[in-house]
Scaffold this motif. Structure first.
Motif, PDB file in Angstrom:
ATOM      1  N   ARG A   1      35.975  -2.502  79.578  1.00 36.83           N
ATOM      2  CA  ARG A   1      37.384  -2.151  79.411  1.00 36.83           C
ATOM      3  C   ARG A   1      37.785  -2.209  77.943  1.00 36.83           C
ATOM      4  NH1 ARG A   1      40.173  -1.757  84.116  1.00 36.83           N
ATOM      5  NH2 ARG A   1      39.154  -2.575  85.995  1.00 36.83           N
ATOM      6  N   ILE A   2      38.825  -1.435  77.588  1.00 40.79           N
ATOM      7  CA  ILE A   2      39.197  -1.275  76.193  1.00 40.79           C
ATOM      8  C   ILE A   2      39.584  -2.601  75.541  1.00 40.79           C
ATOM      9  CG2 ILE A   2      41.571  -0.640  76.755  1.00 40.79           C
ATOM     10  CD1 ILE A   2      41.498   1.255  74.320  1.00 40.79           C
ATOM     11  N   ARG A   3      40.230  -3.492  76.269  1.00 35.95           N
ATOM     12  CA  ARG A   3      40.614  -4.785  75.683  1.00 35.95           C
ATOM     13  C   ARG A   3      39.381  -5.587  75.276  1.00 35.95           C
ATOM     14  NH1 ARG A   3      45.379  -8.065  76.331  1.00 35.95           N
ATOM     15  NH2 ARG A   3      44.994 -10.295  76.028  1.00 35.95           N
ATOM     16  N   ASP A   4      38.376  -5.602  76.153  1.00 37.89           N
ATOM     17  CA  ASP A   4      37.146  -6.333  75.847  1.00 37.89           C
ATOM     18  C   ASP A   4      36.358  -5.635  74.744  1.00 37.89           C
ATOM     19  OD1 ASP A   4      37.718  -8.223  77.850  1.00 37.89           O
ATOM     20  OD2 ASP A   4      36.847  -6.925  79.374  1.00 37.89           O
ATOM     21  N   ALA A   5      36.368  -4.311  74.754  1.00 40.90           N
ATOM     22  CA  ALA A   5      35.691  -3.563  73.694  1.00 40.90           C
ATOM     23  C   ALA A   5      36.311  -3.860  72.335  1.00 40.90           C
ATOM     24  CB  ALA A   5      35.749  -2.070  73.985  1.00 40.90           C
ATOM     25  N   ALA A   6      37.640  -3.934  72.291  1.00 44.84           N
ATOM     26  CA  ALA A   6      38.322  -4.223  71.029  1.00 44.84           C
ATOM     27  C   ALA A   6      37.881  -5.571  70.470  1.00 44.84           C
ATOM     28  CB  ALA A   6      39.832  -4.202  71.247  1.00 44.84           C
TER      29      ALA A   6
ATOM     30  N   GLY B   1      35.952  -6.257  66.957  1.00 41.28           N
ATOM     31  CA  GLY B   1      36.678  -6.991  65.933  1.00 41.28           C
ATOM     32  C   GLY B   1      38.014  -6.391  65.548  1.00 41.28           C
ATOM     33  N   VAL B   2      38.652  -5.652  66.475  1.00 42.13           N
ATOM     34  CA  VAL B   2      39.956  -5.042  66.213  1.00 42.13           C
ATOM     35  C   VAL B   2      40.865  -5.306  67.403  1.00 42.13           C
ATOM     36  CG1 VAL B   2      39.006  -3.231  64.712  1.00 42.13           C
ATOM     37  CG2 VAL B   2      39.230  -2.813  67.177  1.00 42.13           C
ATOM     38  N   SER B   3      42.108  -4.828  67.304  1.00 38.52           N
ATOM     39  CA  SER B   3      43.027  -4.951  68.429  1.00 38.52           C
ATOM     40  C   SER B   3      42.888  -3.742  69.347  1.00 38.52           C
ATOM     41  CB  SER B   3      44.468  -5.043  67.927  1.00 38.52           C
ATOM     42  OG  SER B   3      44.880  -3.797  67.385  1.00 38.52           O
ATOM     43  N   GLU B   4      43.418  -3.893  70.565  1.00 41.74           N
ATOM     44  CA  GLU B   4      43.379  -2.784  71.521  1.00 41.74           C
ATOM     45  C   GLU B   4      44.166  -1.581  71.009  1.00 41.74           C
ATOM     46  OE1 GLU B   4      44.678  -1.787  76.143  1.00 41.74           O
ATOM     47  OE2 GLU B   4      44.507  -3.881  75.500  1.00 41.74           O
ATOM     48  N   ALA B   5      45.322  -1.823  70.382  1.00 38.04           N
ATOM     49  CA  ALA B   5      46.129  -0.714  69.866  1.00 38.04           C
ATOM     50  C   ALA B   5      45.385   0.069  68.789  1.00 38.04           C
ATOM     51  CB  ALA B   5      47.446  -1.241  69.322  1.00 38.04           C
TER      52      ALA B   5
ATOM     53  N   ASN C   1      47.168 -11.014  80.242  1.00 39.98           N
ATOM     54  CA  ASN C   1      46.805 -11.832  79.099  1.00 39.98           C
ATOM     55  C   ASN C   1      45.286 -11.978  79.133  1.00 39.98           C
ATOM     56  OD1 ASN C   1      46.331 -14.030  81.041  1.00 39.98           O
ATOM     57  ND2 ASN C   1      48.565 -14.278  81.072  1.00 39.98           N
ATOM     58  N   ASP C   2      44.739 -12.889  78.371  1.00 38.77           N
ATOM     59  CA  ASP C   2      43.278 -12.988  78.343  1.00 38.77           C
ATOM     60  C   ASP C   2      42.687 -13.434  79.675  1.00 38.77           C
ATOM     61  OD1 ASP C   2      43.009 -12.142  75.744  1.00 38.77           O
ATOM     62  OD2 ASP C   2      42.993 -14.160  74.883  1.00 38.77           O
ATOM     63  N   VAL C   3      43.445 -14.183  80.467  1.00 44.04           N
ATOM     64  CA  VAL C   3      42.907 -14.802  81.677  1.00 44.04           C
ATOM     65  C   VAL C   3      43.171 -13.968  82.927  1.00 44.04           C
ATOM     66  CG1 VAL C   3      42.950 -16.882  83.119  1.00 44.04           C
ATOM     67  CG2 VAL C   3      43.179 -17.079  80.636  1.00 44.04           C
ATOM     68  N   LEU C   4      44.356 -13.354  83.015  1.00 42.48           N
ATOM     69  CA  LEU C   4      44.762 -12.678  84.247  1.00 42.48           C
ATOM     70  C   LEU C   4      45.282 -11.278  83.983  1.00 42.48           C
ATOM     71  CD1 LEU C   4      46.329 -15.852  84.475  1.00 42.48           C
ATOM     72  CD2 LEU C   4      46.024 -15.125  86.830  1.00 42.48           C
ATOM     73  N   VAL C   5      45.078 -10.417  84.988  1.00 40.83           N
ATOM     74  CA  VAL C   5      45.662  -9.079  85.027  1.00 40.83           C
ATOM     75  C   VAL C   5      46.526  -8.997  86.277  1.00 40.83           C
ATOM     76  CG1 VAL C   5      45.225  -6.595  84.984  1.00 40.83           C
ATOM     77  CG2 VAL C   5      43.556  -8.172  83.957  1.00 40.83           C
TER      78      VAL C   5
ATOM     79  N   ASP D   1      52.351  -5.271  70.856  1.00 41.03           N
ATOM     80  CA  ASP D   1      53.100  -6.038  69.859  1.00 41.03           C
ATOM     81  C   ASP D   1      52.586  -5.729  68.453  1.00 41.03           C
ATOM     82  OD1 ASP D   1      50.749  -7.512  69.491  1.00 41.03           O
ATOM     83  OD2 ASP D   1      51.479  -9.290  70.563  1.00 41.03           O
ATOM     84  N   ALA D   2      53.151  -6.402  67.462  1.00 39.82           N
ATOM     85  CA  ALA D   2      52.820  -6.110  66.068  1.00 39.82           C
ATOM     86  C   ALA D   2      51.372  -6.452  65.741  1.00 39.82           C
ATOM     87  CB  ALA D   2      53.766  -6.872  65.140  1.00 39.82           C
ATOM     88  N   GLN D   3      50.753  -7.298  66.550  1.00 36.74           N
ATOM     89  CA  GLN D   3      49.338  -7.646  66.356  1.00 36.74           C
ATOM     90  C   GLN D   3      48.402  -6.681  67.080  1.00 36.74           C
ATOM     91  OE1 GLN D   3      51.735 -10.061  67.254  1.00 36.74           O
ATOM     92  NE2 GLN D   3      51.926 -10.575  65.092  1.00 36.74           N
ATOM     93  N   GLY D   4      48.974  -5.707  67.783  1.00 39.54           N
ATOM     94  CA  GLY D   4      48.153  -4.743  68.510  1.00 39.54           C
ATOM     95  C   GLY D   4      47.714  -5.217  69.876  1.00 39.54           C
ATOM     96  N   GLU D   5      48.320  -6.313  70.375  1.00 40.51           N
ATOM     97  CA  GLU D   5      47.984  -6.838  71.698  1.00 40.51           C
ATOM     98  C   GLU D   5      48.850  -6.161  72.756  1.00 40.51           C
ATOM     99  OE1 GLU D   5      45.699  -9.393  72.675  1.00 40.51           O
ATOM    100  OE2 GLU D   5      44.889  -8.922  70.689  1.00 40.51           O
ATOM    101  N   ALA D   6      48.243  -5.836  73.889  1.00 35.12           N
ATOM    102  CA  ALA D   6      48.974  -5.150  74.959  1.00 35.12           C
ATOM    103  C   ALA D   6      50.052  -6.050  75.548  1.00 35.12           C
ATOM    104  CB  ALA D   6      48.009  -4.710  76.053  1.00 35.12           C
ATOM    105  N   ILE D   7      51.263  -5.480  75.718  1.00 35.75           N
ATOM    106  CA  ILE D   7      52.383  -6.189  76.331  1.00 35.75           C
ATOM    107  C   ILE D   7      52.578  -5.739  77.773  1.00 35.75           C
ATOM    108  CG2 ILE D   7      54.902  -6.402  76.316  1.00 35.75           C
ATOM    109  CD1 ILE D   7      54.784  -6.352  73.283  1.00 35.75           C
ATOM    110  N   HIS D   8      52.643  -4.410  77.969  1.00 38.55           N
ATOM    111  CA  HIS D   8      52.957  -3.890  79.296  1.00 38.55           C
ATOM    112  C   HIS D   8      52.480  -2.447  79.385  1.00 38.55           C
ATOM    113  CE1 HIS D   8      55.002  -3.769  83.123  1.00 38.55           C
ATOM    114  NE2 HIS D   8      55.751  -2.731  82.768  1.00 38.55           N
ATOM    115  N   LYS D   9      52.000  -2.064  80.569  1.00 39.03           N
ATOM    116  CA  LYS D   9      51.535  -0.697  80.799  1.00 39.03           C
ATOM    117  C   LYS D   9      52.112  -0.196  82.120  1.00 39.03           C
ATOM    118  CE  LYS D   9      47.199  -1.604  78.332  1.00 39.03           C
ATOM    119  NZ  LYS D   9      45.710  -1.542  78.360  1.00 39.03           N
ATOM    120  N   ILE D  10      52.434   1.089  82.148  1.00 36.24           N
ATOM    121  CA  ILE D  10      53.003   1.729  83.331  1.00 36.24           C
ATOM    122  C   ILE D  10      52.125   2.923  83.678  1.00 36.24           C
ATOM    123  CG2 ILE D  10      55.028   2.847  84.323  1.00 36.24           C
ATOM    124  CD1 ILE D  10      56.648   1.432  82.024  1.00 36.24           C
TER     125      ILE D  10
END
Length: 341
Positions: free
Chosen positions: A23-28, A32-36, A73-77, A128-137
């Motif tokens: 998944r893209i979050r784990d790939a990021a 060594g980068v953010s998901e965004a 977050n890192d632990v739960l979806v 967010d400003a760090q490139g971390e996912a907040i919410h997806k629709i």
């Protein structure tokens, strides 16, 4: 911090060829980068940058009809299907209060927005400003595709570049030493609560971290549990058809499921709820602690399970279904009592 997009785009393409199921979050994280930063490499192909007031965009999300809301977050979806209803937003706070989609939004953290088309799976994604996912629709087969395209066109940014400047990750502040805390005052405040929402203010008042606060709780009001007990609570609630509330949070959003859970499935390190309208995915390897808490309210004690990651960050809360003005379900208390014997 501005990404070298051309180099990253190549690395991301190579990564997907070698590990197509990651998944893209784990790939990021692995790159060594953010998901965004990974997502923005697809601008002009599968990704459209969005701009404007995201509060106004969210007010129009109900036009999409039946969708899937995802907060993690890192632990739960946490994935919940339904319609966005009763959307209200102020300068910094937002609420979605439908019977299916139930959200608390912290809008000051919403920095970036994108419309994404992944193999015809269309979505709106916010970071967010760090490139971390907040919410997806995510659109479903029952969603309004024309409304989605109208919304994307309206909020399409003039800047469709592949450049993205993200802030450095925010470090976790250390807790105040126990010896410097008025533990007696904190415990008295705990016992005097009339609403569970007062707990956050109590922690701030006494300068106590949330996990630290559970450790310093009045006797009998917080207990450290094993992850197996949490899983037993879910299993018992499913067997007895007890309606529960599952809160999953990150810095910009809290997403809540209210209702029963039924299909519980273990897949490697992931413990899952796989129901038609609600999916939960819990990565057991990243859980730090699980606590049982009891907090006084005007309606009696409220019992909850609180999950923390390995950095001591609160990532989820689990309650029995309840509403202000009504006491906690006796069936939920029985589930807890039987699980923690």
């Amino acid at each position: 911090m501005t990404t070298d997009t051309i180099s990253l785009k190549t690395r991301w393409s190579d990564f997907r060829q070698q590990q197509p199921n990651v998944r893209i979050r784990d790939a990021a994280r692995q790159l060594g980068v953010s998901e965004a930063e990974l997502l923005v490499t697809g601008v002009g192909e599968t990704v459209v940058r969005l701009a404007g007031d995201f509060r106004e965009l969210l007010r129009e999300v109900p036009t999409l009809g039946y969708v899937m809301a995802l907060t993690r977050n890192d632990v739960l979806v946490h994935e919940r299907k339904g319609v966005y209803e009763k959307v209200s937003l102020s300068n910094h706070m937002g609420l979605v209060l439908g019977p299916d989609i139930d959200l608390r939004l912290f809008m000051q953290r919403w920095q970036w927005g994108f419309a994404v088309n992944e193999n015809d799976r269309r979505s709106l994604q916010f970071f967010d400003a760090q490139g971390e996912a907040i919410h997806k629709i995510y659109l479903t087969e029952q969603s309004e595709g024309v409304a989605y395209q109208t919304l994307v066109t309206k909020f399409r940014a003039d800047d469709q570049s592949e450049q993205l400047t993200v802030d450095a990750p925010v470090g976790k502040s250390d807790d105040t030493a126990d010896a410097a805390i008025d533990v007696a005052g904190f415990q008295a405040g705990w016992l005097a609560m009339q609403d569970t929402h007062e707990f956050f203010g109590l922690l701030r008042q006494y300068g106590v971290g949330r996990q630290q606060g559970l450790r310093l709780a009045p006797e009998g009001h917080a207990r450290l549990l094993s992850l197996d007990v949490l899983k037993q609570v879910f299993a018992t609630a499913a067997d007895r058809d007890v309606s529960i509330m599952v809160f999953v949070s990150n810095a910009g959003c809290i997403q809540i499921h209210t209702g029963p859970v039924k299909k519980l499935v273990q897949m490697g390190p992931w413990y899952n709820v796989l129901d038609p309208a609600f999916n939960l995915h819990l990565n057991e390897t990243l859980v730090g602690q699980v606590w049982l808490t009891k907090k006084p309210t005007a309606d009696g004690l409220v019992t909850a399970l609180e999950l923390f990651d390995r950095n001591g960050q609160n990532v989820a809360l689990v309650f029995g279904e309840r509403k202000p003005g009504k006491p906690e379900l006796e069936s939920w208390r029985a589930v807890i009592a039987d699980a923690v014997r």
